[in-house]
Design an enzyme around this catalytic site. Structure first.
Site, PDB file in Angstrom:
ATOM      1  N   GLY A  12      57.788  20.035  60.173  1.00 48.66           N
ATOM      2  CA  GLY A  12      57.774  18.612  60.470  1.00 48.66           C
ATOM      3  C   GLY A  12      58.917  18.199  61.370  1.00 48.66           C
ATOM      4  CG  ASP A  13      61.299  15.926  60.503  1.00 42.55           C
ATOM      5  OD1 ASP A  13      60.838  14.785  60.331  1.00 42.55           O
ATOM      6  OD2 ASP A  13      61.717  16.642  59.579  1.00 42.55           O
ATOM      7  CE  LYS A  16      53.820  15.727  63.338  1.00 41.22           C
ATOM      8  NZ  LYS A  16      55.119  16.298  62.936  1.00 41.22           N
ATOM      9  N   GLY A  17      55.465  12.185  67.531  1.00 46.14           N
ATOM     10  CA  GLY A  17      55.274  10.785  67.894  1.00 46.14           C
ATOM     11  C   GLY A  17      55.404  10.546  69.374  1.00 46.14           C
ATOM     12  CE  LYS A  18      58.198  12.790  75.472  1.00 53.04           C
ATOM     13  NZ  LYS A  18      59.560  12.972  75.929  1.00 53.04           N
ATOM     14  N   GLY A  40      57.593  10.109  59.380  1.00 58.86           N
ATOM     15  CA  GLY A  40      58.113   9.123  60.320  1.00 58.86           C
ATOM     16  C   GLY A  40      57.955   9.616  61.739  1.00 58.86           C
ATOM     17  CG  HIS A  41      54.789  10.352  63.619  1.00 56.82           C
ATOM     18  ND1 HIS A  41      53.415  10.396  63.576  1.00 56.82           N
ATOM     19  CD2 HIS A  41      55.217  11.441  62.940  1.00 56.82           C
ATOM     20  CE1 HIS A  41      53.034  11.478  62.901  1.00 56.82           C
ATOM     21  NE2 HIS A  41      54.111  12.113  62.505  1.00 56.82           N
ATOM     22  CB  THR A 127      60.197  11.042  50.650  1.00 57.86           C
ATOM     23  OG1 THR A 127      58.834  10.783  50.298  1.00 57.86           O
ATOM     24  CG2 THR A 127      60.266  12.060  51.771  1.00 57.86           C
ATOM     25  CD  GLN A 222      53.967  14.756  55.868  1.00 59.20           C
ATOM     26  OE1 GLN A 222      52.744  14.863  55.914  1.00 59.20           O
ATOM     27  NE2 GLN A 222      54.542  13.631  55.517  1.00 59.20           N
ATOM     28  NE  ARG A 303      64.494  15.084  60.855  1.00 57.08           N
ATOM     29  CZ  ARG A 303      64.189  14.318  61.883  1.00 57.08           C
ATOM     30  NH1 ARG A 303      64.621  14.634  63.096  1.00 57.08           N
ATOM     31  NH2 ARG A 303      63.475  13.221  61.715  1.00 57.08           N
TER      32      ARG A 303
END
Length: 425
Positions: A12-13, A16-18, A40-41, A127, A222, A303
């Site tokens: 994850g992290d 992907k959002g960008k 969170g994206h 979380t 994720q 992280r």
């Protein structure tokens, strides 16, 4: 027309959002298929910078349908706040919520926190947002779905029956405080008022777009190594985060999928507990964490940092059926004398080329590294492959050789324009 699944290739992290925000310009539908607000994206564009937890990352583009699919679990309180921010910022996309998506109830959040505390040293690092308990109720057929908000009185009647059982567990097993019935009744009415207009038959919307031969992006949450079935169990999420989850989480047939792209960082990170063979510590880890801003978009937790793990990446490529790789955060490796790539593991004097699925074994392996000469020239914000320095190109080419997949997109910064498209997706 194409239907493209974008999946996280690591823990994850991966950014992907960008990537989804960048690709969504040519899409009509962007559909999130799994997870909850434990993901969170982050996107950054002309509208501003946004940390999205439930709404898909195409929301900044006009004429896009942004679907929260049936495979997700939704905390209505979080979603209402997110929609308020989106509306205030005048993001032009449209939001649709699957009527089949399950609701994270207040007792799910409380039970998540109590169960994790009860595990003590055996905690899995959730979380604490109620994701696992919500999925557990879904599987045990005692969950509540978004469609039930359209009949709030009926939903309240059902909820109060379930609440009697949940309060027994909270009080007698975990010595917690009883949930007030009046509070949950008021909460349900607030949810119904704010979210009912968004609840839809999303399978119908998606399949209409398929029939119209429109471009569709399926958004994972994720990463593949956190998949409930194929990840580093038990230190995983509660849903199917691999590409296959997009089929069940949205109601799409496998024959309709055109491409599957895996997003990987140029290094590796992990949040929470669980095995992490290439993890590094001390000054080097702190430098990467600080430069890259490696703190959870959802939790703010720092992280864990490690070198690129090609053994894990090859396993991820296999279980996702990847067509190509999207590599992010190349610029974070600027100014290192030497870059490391883990090419295999060693266990008790024996070389392992395959990724172990037993977390006890994975905890004991030692990474075997191949060293790549670093570079001083900045790759930050570069927008064409020709501008990348030769040593960085050697690093990219070596990853392609090891993983036997092309790297068709390279991200060199958080903004949309900081993207190199080597081959159009």
């Amino acid at each position: 027309m194409s239907i493209t699944t974008i999946v996280g290739g690591q823990w994850g992290d991966e950014g992907k959002g960008k990537i989804i925000d960048h690709l969504a310009e040519s899409a009509s539908v962007i559909a999130r298929y799994s997870g909850g607000n434990n993901a969170g994206h982050t996107i950054e564009n002309e509208h501003g910078k946004f940390a999205l937890h439930l709404v898909p990352c195409g929301i900044s583009w006009p004429n896009t349908k942004n679907i929260i699919g049936s495979g997700t679990v939704i905390d209505p309180n979080v979603l209402i706040k997110e929609i308020e921010i989106i509306n205030k910022s005048k993001l032009p996309g449209t939001i649709y919520i699957s009527e089949k998506a399950h609701i994270i109830m207040p007792y799910h959040v409380i039970l998540d926190e109590l169960e994790e505390k009860f595990r003590g040293k055996n905690a899995v690092g959730t979380t604490g947002r109620g994701i696992g308990p919500a999925y557990s109720d879904k599987i045990s057929r005692s969950g509540i779905r978004m469609v039930e908000l359209l009949s709030p009185d009926s939903m309240i009647e059902k909820t109060l029956k379930i609440l009697k059982i949940k309060n027994e567990i909270i009080q007698k097993i975990y010595d917690g405080e009883k949930i007030n019935e009046k509070e949950i009744i008021n909460t349900i009415h607030i949810w119904a008022k704010n979210l009912s207009s968004y609840i839809s038959n999303t399978e119908e919307i998606i399949n209409k777009s398929i029939n119209n031969k429109e471009n569709i992006i399926l958004e994972g949450a994720q990463g593949a190594l956190l998949d409930i079935d194929h990840g580093t169990y038990p230190y995983v999420t509660s849903s199917n985060s691999i590409a296959g989850g997009s089929l069940t989480g949205l109601g799409i047939g496998s024959k309709d999928i055109s491409n599957v792209y895996g997003v990987f960082k140029a290094f590796t990170t992990r949040v929470g507990e669980g095995p992490f063979p290439t993890e590094i510590f001390g000054k080097d880890a702190d430098n990467i964490r600080k430069i890259a801003g490696e703190f959870g978009a959802t939790t703010g937790r720092p992280r864990r940092i490690g070198w690129f793990d090609a053994v894990a990446a090859k396993y991820s490529a296999q279980i996702n059926g990847l067509d190509s790789i999207i590599l992010t955060k190349l610029d974070i490796l600027d100014n290192w004398d030497e870059i490391k790539i883990c090419i295999s593991y060693e266990l008790n004097g024996k070389k392992l080329s395959n990724f172990p699925t037993d977390e006890k074994i994975l905890n004991k392996v030692n990474p075997i590294y191949e060293n790549i000469e670093g570079w001083e020239e900045s790759t930050f914000n570069l927008d064409s492959f020709e501008k990348i320095n030769e040593n960085a190109k050697k690093f990219l080419n070596r990853l392609e050789e090891i993983l036997e997949l092309p790297i068709n997109v390279i991200s060199t910064g958080p903004k949309r324009e900081s993207t190199i498209i080597r081959q159009k997706l």
